[in-house]
Design a protein around this motif. Structure first.
Motif, short mmCIF file in Angstrom:
data_model
loop_
_atom_site.label_atom_id
_atom_site.label_comp_id
_atom_site.label_asym_id
_atom_site.label_seq_id
_atom_site.Cartn_x
_atom_site.Cartn_y
_atom_site.Cartn_z
N HIS A 1 27.08 66.84 -4.48
CA HIS A 1 26.31 65.73 -3.95
C HIS A 1 25.78 66.07 -2.56
O HIS A 1 26.21 67.04 -1.94
CB HIS A 1 27.15 64.45 -3.89
CG HIS A 1 28.38 64.55 -3.05
ND1 HIS A 1 29.52 65.20 -3.46
CD2 HIS A 1 28.64 64.12 -1.80
CE1 HIS A 1 30.44 65.15 -2.52
NE2 HIS A 1 29.93 64.51 -1.49
N LYS A 2 24.84 65.25 -2.11
CA LYS A 2 24.23 65.44 -0.80
C LYS A 2 24.84 64.43 0.17
O LYS A 2 24.94 63.25 -0.14
CB LYS A 2 22.72 65.21 -0.90
CG LYS A 2 21.95 65.56 0.35
CD LYS A 2 20.46 65.46 0.11
CE LYS A 2 20.09 66.59 -0.82
NZ LYS A 2 18.71 66.96 -0.84
N ASN B 1 24.58 69.87 1.52
CA ASN B 1 24.73 69.96 0.08
C ASN B 1 26.18 70.30 -0.22
O ASN B 1 26.59 71.45 -0.14
CB ASN B 1 23.78 71.01 -0.50
CG ASN B 1 22.34 70.58 -0.41
OD1 ASN B 1 22.01 69.43 -0.69
ND2 ASN B 1 21.46 71.49 -0.01
N THR C 1 35.06 64.55 -6.95
CA THR C 1 33.62 64.41 -6.75
C THR C 1 32.87 65.58 -7.36
O THR C 1 33.36 66.71 -7.40
CB THR C 1 33.26 64.32 -5.25
OG1 THR C 1 33.66 65.53 -4.61
CG2 THR C 1 33.90 63.12 -4.59
N GLY D 1 31.12 69.57 -4.06
CA GLY D 1 32.01 68.70 -4.85
C GLY D 1 33.42 69.25 -4.85
O GLY D 1 33.76 70.18 -4.12
#
Length: 195
Positions: free
Chosen positions: A99-100, A61, A96, A64
């Motif tokens: 996000h995963k 996980n 970013t 970002g």
């Protein structure tokens, strides 16, 4: 392996058969893989942790905050967007969000050992005869087979394990073949004979 024996003909024969039985039924085993203490990468991450992640896959996980954009003017002309180290590149397009990151399973232990199970069985069968005749010990048999099995795992890494590296990884590492960038993981694969 359970061996039943019936002895006739004296104590000497009984003693010899007992020695053979003890050699064949010793409680030893051989382990193949990345033992604790098999080393760390330059950033301090244990090789065994990275190995487990590759063997079974995983998810990260990511919080970002990674910049992306054009690293060079050629990238800008070609439209090649890349992740940018902080303060680098000719144009940052954005950052970013959380996000995963999915790391695919790339079994460098279980799959090669399963693929070579017939070779491993033949090796054990051949060496078990030598153990029963007293030519080698059970430890020596397991040590030889452990080295052979670790070799199958290293060979699998060298020939390539699916899936291939992502395009971004190929650009960064220069190869589509996974698990070979530094060689630390492959070189750490070993075997241990234990009771």
């Amino acid at each position: 392996m359970k061996i039943n024996t019936e002895v006739r003909g004296g104590e000497k024969l009984a003693k010899k058969l007992k020695e053979i039985q003890d050699r064949l039924t010793s409680k030893k085993r051989v382990l193949i893989g990345l033992p604790a203490g098999s080393g760390v990468y330059e950033d301090g991450t244990p090789i065994a942790v990275i190995g487990a992640t590759h063997e079974f896959g995983g998810e990260i996980n990511h919080p970002g905050g990674t910049s992306y954009g054009y690293a060079t003017e050629e990238d800008a002309r070609a439209g090649n967007v890349r992740f940018l180290p902080s303060g680098k590149g000719v144009m940052q397009l954005g950052v970013t969000g959380p996000h995963k990151i999915v790391i695919p399973e790339r079994s460098f232990l279980r799959v090669p050992l399963r693929q070579n199970v017939d070779n491993i069985k033949k090796g054990f069968s051949s060496l078990a005869g030598m153990v029963s005749r007293g030519e080698i010990s059970a430890f020596q048999m397991l040590d030889q087979m452990g080295a052979r099995a670790a070799g199958y795992c290293k060979e699998a890494i060298e020939t390539g394990i699916a899936p291939p590296n992502a395009r971004s990884t190929v650009r960064r590492k220069g190869s589509a073949t996974p698990l070979i960038h530094t060689g630390h993981l492959k070189n750490a694969i070993t075997h241990v004979v234990e009771d």
